[in-house]
Motif scaffolding. Structure first.
Motif, PDB file in Angstrom:
ATOM      1  N   ASN A 210      -1.686 -36.857  21.706  1.00 50.05           N
ATOM      2  CA  ASN A 210      -2.068 -36.092  22.904  1.00 50.05           C
ATOM      3  C   ASN A 210      -3.386 -35.347  22.714  1.00 50.05           C
ATOM      4  O   ASN A 210      -3.549 -34.212  23.149  1.00 50.05           O
ATOM      5  CB  ASN A 210      -0.966 -35.114  23.307  1.00 50.05           C
ATOM      6  N   GLY A 211      -4.337 -35.974  22.014  1.00 51.04           N
ATOM      7  CA  GLY A 211      -5.655 -35.395  21.819  1.00 51.04           C
ATOM      8  C   GLY A 211      -5.751 -34.346  20.726  1.00 51.04           C
ATOM      9  O   GLY A 211      -6.802 -33.751  20.521  1.00 51.04           O
ATOM     10  N   VAL A 212      -4.671 -34.103  19.993  1.00 47.79           N
ATOM     11  CA  VAL A 212      -4.648 -33.100  18.919  1.00 47.79           C
ATOM     12  C   VAL A 212      -4.563 -33.826  17.577  1.00 47.79           C
ATOM     13  O   VAL A 212      -3.759 -34.726  17.398  1.00 47.79           O
ATOM     14  CB  VAL A 212      -3.453 -32.138  19.085  1.00 47.79           C
ATOM     15  N   SER A 213      -5.394 -33.390  16.639  1.00 42.71           N
ATOM     16  CA  SER A 213      -5.430 -34.028  15.327  1.00 42.71           C
ATOM     17  C   SER A 213      -4.084 -33.915  14.623  1.00 42.71           C
ATOM     18  O   SER A 213      -3.431 -32.874  14.657  1.00 42.71           O
ATOM     19  CB  SER A 213      -6.507 -33.381  14.457  1.00 42.71           C
ATOM     20  N   THR A 214      -3.683 -34.980  13.951  1.00 41.66           N
ATOM     21  CA  THR A 214      -2.452 -34.972  13.155  1.00 41.66           C
ATOM     22  C   THR A 214      -2.734 -34.585  11.705  1.00 41.66           C
ATOM     23  O   THR A 214      -1.824 -34.558  10.890  1.00 41.66           O
ATOM     24  CB  THR A 214      -1.758 -36.347  13.189  1.00 41.66           C
ATOM     25  N   THR A 215      -3.998 -34.290  11.389  1.00 35.53           N
ATOM     26  CA  THR A 215      -4.364 -33.850  10.044  1.00 35.53           C
ATOM     27  C   THR A 215      -4.086 -32.358   9.970  1.00 35.53           C
ATOM     28  O   THR A 215      -4.893 -31.536  10.380  1.00 35.53           O
ATOM     29  CB  THR A 215      -5.858 -34.133   9.768  1.00 35.53           C
ATOM     30  N   ILE A 216      -2.906 -32.016   9.455  1.00 37.38           N
ATOM     31  CA  ILE A 216      -2.496 -30.603   9.474  1.00 37.38           C
ATOM     32  C   ILE A 216      -2.387 -29.973   8.091  1.00 37.38           C
ATOM     33  O   ILE A 216      -2.487 -28.767   7.957  1.00 37.38           O
ATOM     34  CB  ILE A 216      -1.161 -30.416  10.242  1.00 37.38           C
ATOM     35  N   THR A 217      -2.194 -30.759   7.061  1.00 39.83           N
ATOM     36  CA  THR A 217      -2.056 -30.229   5.708  1.00 39.83           C
ATOM     37  C   THR A 217      -3.434 -29.880   5.151  1.00 39.83           C
ATOM     38  O   THR A 217      -4.338 -30.714   5.185  1.00 39.83           O
ATOM     39  CB  THR A 217      -1.373 -31.257   4.789  1.00 39.83           C
ATOM     40  N   PRO A 218      -3.625 -28.648   4.654  1.00 37.94           N
ATOM     41  CA  PRO A 218      -4.920 -28.265   4.095  1.00 37.94           C
ATOM     42  C   PRO A 218      -5.363 -29.186   2.962  1.00 37.94           C
ATOM     43  O   PRO A 218      -4.544 -29.667   2.186  1.00 37.94           O
ATOM     44  CB  PRO A 218      -4.678 -26.845   3.573  1.00 37.94           C
ATOM     45  N   ASP A 219      -6.674 -29.391   2.883  1.00 38.72           N
ATOM     46  CA  ASP A 219      -7.323 -30.216   1.863  1.00 38.72           C
ATOM     47  C   ASP A 219      -6.864 -31.676   1.899  1.00 38.72           C
ATOM     48  O   ASP A 219      -6.682 -32.307   0.866  1.00 38.72           O
ATOM     49  CB  ASP A 219      -7.123 -29.614   0.466  1.00 38.72           C
ATOM     50  N   THR A 220      -6.673 -32.193   3.116  1.00 39.83           N
ATOM     51  CA  THR A 220      -6.319 -33.603   3.266  1.00 39.83           C
ATOM     52  C   THR A 220      -7.277 -34.284   4.233  1.00 39.83           C
ATOM     53  O   THR A 220      -7.892 -33.645   5.075  1.00 39.83           O
ATOM     54  CB  THR A 220      -4.885 -33.803   3.798  1.00 39.83           C
ATOM     55  N   GLU A 221      -7.386 -35.592   4.080  1.00 35.06           N
ATOM     56  CA  GLU A 221      -8.207 -36.397   4.972  1.00 35.06           C
ATOM     57  C   GLU A 221      -7.370 -37.516   5.571  1.00 35.06           C
ATOM     58  O   GLU A 221      -6.381 -37.948   4.968  1.00 35.06           O
ATOM     59  CB  GLU A 221      -9.404 -36.996   4.222  1.00 35.06           C
ATOM     60  N   GLN A 222      -7.775 -37.933   6.740  1.00 34.29           N
ATOM     61  CA  GLN A 222      -7.197 -39.119   7.383  1.00 34.29           C
ATOM     62  C   GLN A 222      -8.344 -39.847   8.062  1.00 34.29           C
ATOM     63  O   GLN A 222      -9.318 -39.222   8.494  1.00 34.29           O
ATOM     64  CB  GLN A 222      -6.172 -38.742   8.450  1.00 34.29           C
TER      65      GLN A 222
END
Length: 74
Positions: free
Chosen positions: A8-20
């Motif tokens: 829904n337009g919101v990033s799923t990258t939520i864990t600090p110091d992570t990349e997707q």
């Protein structure tokens, strides 16, 4: 590993110091070009996002962003 970056337009990258990232094709003047959409969540929770032709370029942009962020906080 590539994953779905947004819901829904919101990033799923939520864990600090992570990349997707994920690869996608785009057309320009009749040619198909491969791009990477890249998200990185910093340790302070801020999100960096970019699109580039290579994953290496995405990560280089991230490093430049992190360096500016560190230098501005001094």
């Amino acid at each position: 590993m590539a994953t779905r970056l947004t819901v829904n337009g919101v990033s799923t990258t939520i864990t600090p110091d992570t990349e997707q990232y994920e690869r996608f094709m785009s057309a320009h003047r009749g040619k198909r070009i491969l791009f990477y959409q890249y998200d990185y969540r910093a340790t302070d929770g801020t999100l960096f996002s970019t699109v580039a032709k290579t994953l290496k370029e995405c990560r280089q942009r991230r490093e430049e962003w992190l360096n500016k962020k560190i230098n501005n906080s001094k």
